[in-house]
Enzyme design. Structure first.
Site, short mmCIF file in Angstrom:
data_model
loop_
_atom_site.label_atom_id
_atom_site.label_comp_id
_atom_site.label_asym_id
_atom_site.label_seq_id
_atom_site.Cartn_x
_atom_site.Cartn_y
_atom_site.Cartn_z
N PRO A 1 11.01 -7.15 15.71
CA PRO A 1 12.42 -7.03 16.11
C PRO A 1 12.64 -6.47 17.52
CG PRO A 1 11.81 -5.36 14.48
CD PRO A 1 10.67 -6.34 14.54
N GLU B 1 -2.11 -4.49 13.90
CA GLU B 1 -1.07 -5.36 14.44
C GLU B 1 -1.58 -6.11 15.69
OE1 GLU B 1 3.37 -4.42 14.35
OE2 GLU B 1 2.87 -3.97 16.44
N ASP C 1 4.63 -3.96 4.55
CA ASP C 1 4.69 -2.50 4.67
C ASP C 1 5.57 -1.97 3.54
OD1 ASP C 1 3.17 -2.28 6.97
OD2 ASP C 1 4.64 -1.07 8.05
N LYS D 1 1.95 10.37 0.92
CA LYS D 1 3.39 10.55 0.71
C LYS D 1 4.18 9.24 0.75
CE LYS D 1 3.48 15.33 2.14
NZ LYS D 1 3.58 16.22 3.31
N TYR D 2 3.50 8.14 1.05
CA TYR D 2 4.22 6.87 1.11
C TYR D 2 4.63 6.35 -0.27
CZ TYR D 2 3.65 6.19 6.14
OH TYR D 2 3.74 6.31 7.51
N PHE E 1 0.86 -1.19 0.00
CA PHE E 1 0.00 0.00 0.00
C PHE E 1 0.89 1.23 0.00
CE2 PHE E 1 -2.68 -3.35 1.34
CZ PHE E 1 -3.97 -2.98 1.01
N ALA E 2 0.60 2.15 -0.90
CA ALA E 2 1.34 3.41 -0.92
C ALA E 2 0.37 4.55 -1.18
CB ALA E 2 2.44 3.35 -1.97
N ASP F 1 7.24 1.09 3.70
CA ASP F 1 8.35 1.94 4.18
C ASP F 1 9.52 1.05 4.61
OD1 ASP F 1 6.68 0.98 6.24
OD2 ASP F 1 7.29 2.58 7.62
C1 2GW Z 1 -0.35 7.61 7.52
C2 2GW Z 1 -0.43 8.17 8.78
C3 2GW Z 1 -0.09 7.45 9.89
C4 2GW Z 1 0.29 6.12 9.71
C5 2GW Z 1 0.35 5.56 8.44
C6 2GW Z 1 0.01 6.30 7.34
C7 2GW Z 1 0.07 5.71 6.02
C8 2GW Z 1 0.28 4.35 5.87
C9 2GW Z 1 -0.03 6.50 4.82
O1 2GW Z 1 -0.22 7.74 4.81
N1 2GW Z 1 0.09 5.89 3.58
C10 2GW Z 1 0.27 4.54 3.49
O2 2GW Z 1 0.40 4.02 2.36
N2 2GW Z 1 0.34 3.76 4.63
C11 2GW Z 1 0.51 2.29 4.50
O3 2GW Z 1 0.29 1.65 5.74
C12 2GW Z 1 1.94 1.93 4.07
O4 2GW Z 1 1.90 0.74 3.31
C13 2GW Z 1 2.62 1.68 5.40
O5 2GW Z 1 3.80 0.89 5.28
C14 2GW Z 1 1.49 0.98 6.18
C15 2GW Z 1 1.62 1.05 7.73
O6 2GW Z 1 1.89 2.39 8.15
P1 2GW Z 1 3.31 2.78 8.77
O7 2GW Z 1 4.35 2.06 7.96
O8 2GW Z 1 3.46 4.26 8.84
O9 2GW Z 1 3.21 2.22 10.20
P2 2GW Z 1 4.41 1.58 11.12
O10 2GW Z 1 5.67 1.44 10.32
O11 2GW Z 1 4.48 2.28 12.41
O12 2GW Z 1 3.78 0.18 11.27
C16 2GW Z 1 3.34 -0.72 12.25
O13 2GW Z 1 2.11 -0.40 12.87
C17 2GW Z 1 0.99 -0.22 11.98
C18 2GW Z 1 -0.26 0.01 12.79
O14 2GW Z 1 -0.07 1.04 13.70
C19 2GW Z 1 0.78 -1.43 11.09
O15 2GW Z 1 0.36 -2.55 11.85
C20 2GW Z 1 2.06 -1.77 10.38
O16 2GW Z 1 1.88 -2.92 9.61
C21 2GW Z 1 3.17 -1.98 11.43
O17 2GW Z 1 4.39 -2.23 10.77
MN MN Z 2 5.86 0.67 8.35
#
Ligand code: 2GW
Ligand code: MN
Length: 297
Positions: free
Chosen positions: A178, A247, A155, A69-70, A65-66, A157
């Site tokens: 991790p 999660e 994910d 800004k992802y 998913f992107a 990022d």
């Molecule tokens: C926008 C605002 C706040 C959080 C996420 C986003 C966002 C996420 C976005 O603007 N656009 C988007 O494409 N995403 C997708 O969601 C993208 O694929 C991203 O990798 C995924 C999860 O968001 P992320 O990577 O910012 O969250 P993390 O790295 O803190 O992830 C952990 O916790 C999440 C739930 O809080 C999920 O469970 C995730 O799978 C975990 O790794």
């Molecule tokens: Mn992430």
């Protein structure tokens, strides 16, 4: 001196495992109490396992998913995946984005496919994060049945730094987070409020799994996404949001539906510069990101 002793102990262990067929890793558990393998460097022979799966003509669907800004993470993700992820096997990426025009043009190898699917922009990050389960469930049910054998949901990022191959395949596959692989259970950040469907009673649970990578056979992941989505909906209706969002629901699902294979944190590290003795190789890692910059307000 202790370092030299540890080094020679490692050599002796490796030699012994070749000569006597003894377990190659004694510093980590490589099997769960329900006898599922935990994949660590040194526990498998990549050439051997590749040759076994080569006879099976498999396709691995991989979802990403992107939104917003992802999209900036896509180039590194895709380029590094082409270098390290199921190299030599058929991979079909399914990319969900609100801006198909922002998808970088990455050259894919033979038998590597990318399908871009447009989804509406969402501003509440909770909707992005949790909407993924709904979209994944529909993708599996409506499109993948005859298209893929296995699926991984990752994910975006993130980036690959080492091999992620067929050693990761199984019916239901979870990745140990991790931060929690060498800590006692009471530290795990499960959802502990009874009101949430993600509730796990204090003192219970097996491992703490990351939400950033999970997978398995289509059938098993379909059941996972369907169940998590239902539980997320019930929570939404009750105006409760689990502590770590989907999660937390994934962790609840894996507690009651034990994964058939676990991947060590080699398969989802947090920061490439973070170090730990048992992790000999970082295969896939979250990249450092500035949350204030990439997340919508
Ligand atoms: C926008 C605002 C706040 C959080 C996420 C986003 C966002 C996420 C976005 O603007 N656009 C988007 O494409 N995403 C997708 O969601 C993208 O694929 C991203 O990798 C995924 C999860 O968001 P992320 O990577 O910012 O969250 P993390 O790295 O803190 O992830 C952990 O916790 C999440 C739930 O809080 C999920 O469970 C995730 O799978 C975990 O790794
Ligand atoms: Mn992430």
């Amino acid at each position: 001196r202790t370092q030299r002793m540890a080094f020679s102990a490692a050599i002796v262990a490796t030699l012994a495992s070749w000569v006597f067929n003894t377990p190659p890793r004694t510093d980590v558990a490589s099997v769960t109490p329900w006898l599922a393998p935990i994949v660590w460097e040194g526990t498998f022979d990549s050439t051997l396992i590749d040759s076994i799966y080569k006879q099976q003509n498999i396709t691995v669907a991989t979802t990403l998913f992107a939104l917003g800004k992802y999209t900036r993470f896509l180039k590194d993700f895709l380029e590094s995946a082409e270098e390290h992820y199921f190299v030599g096997f058929r991979v079909h990426y399914y990319l969900f984005t609100d801006q198909p025009e922002a998808i970088p043009n990455v050259k894919l190898g033979q038998e590597r496919y990318l399908t871009v699917k447009k989804v509406p922009s969402l501003n509440r990050w909770q909707d992005i994060s949790m909407g993924r389960m709904e979209i994944l469930k529909k993708l599996i049910e409506n499109e993948l049945a005859n298209e893929a054998d296995y699926i991984f949901c990752l994910d975006v990022d993130t980036k690959f730094y080492g091999r992620w191959g067929v050693e990761t395949l199984g019916h239901l596959v979870g990745v140990i987070h991790p931060w929690f692989f060498n800590v006692p259970r009471f530290i795990f950040t499960y959802e502990h409020r009874r009101e949430s469907q993600a509730y796990i009673p204090a003192g219970e649970g097996d491992y703490y799994y990351t939400g950033a990578a999970f997978g398995g056979s289509l059938k098993d992941v379909q059941n996972l996404t369907k169940t998590c989505r239902e539980q997320l909906n019930i929570d939404a209706a009750n105006s409760i949001e689990a502590i770590w969002h989907e999660e937390s629901h994934l962790n609840k699902y894996f507690f009651y539906n034990k994964p058939s294979k676990l991947l060590s944190p080699e398969y989802l590290w947090r920061d490439i510069s973070m170090s730990a003795g048992q992790v000999k190789i970082i295969r896939f890692s979250h990249v450092a990101k500035n949350n204030a910059e990439v997340r919508p307000n």
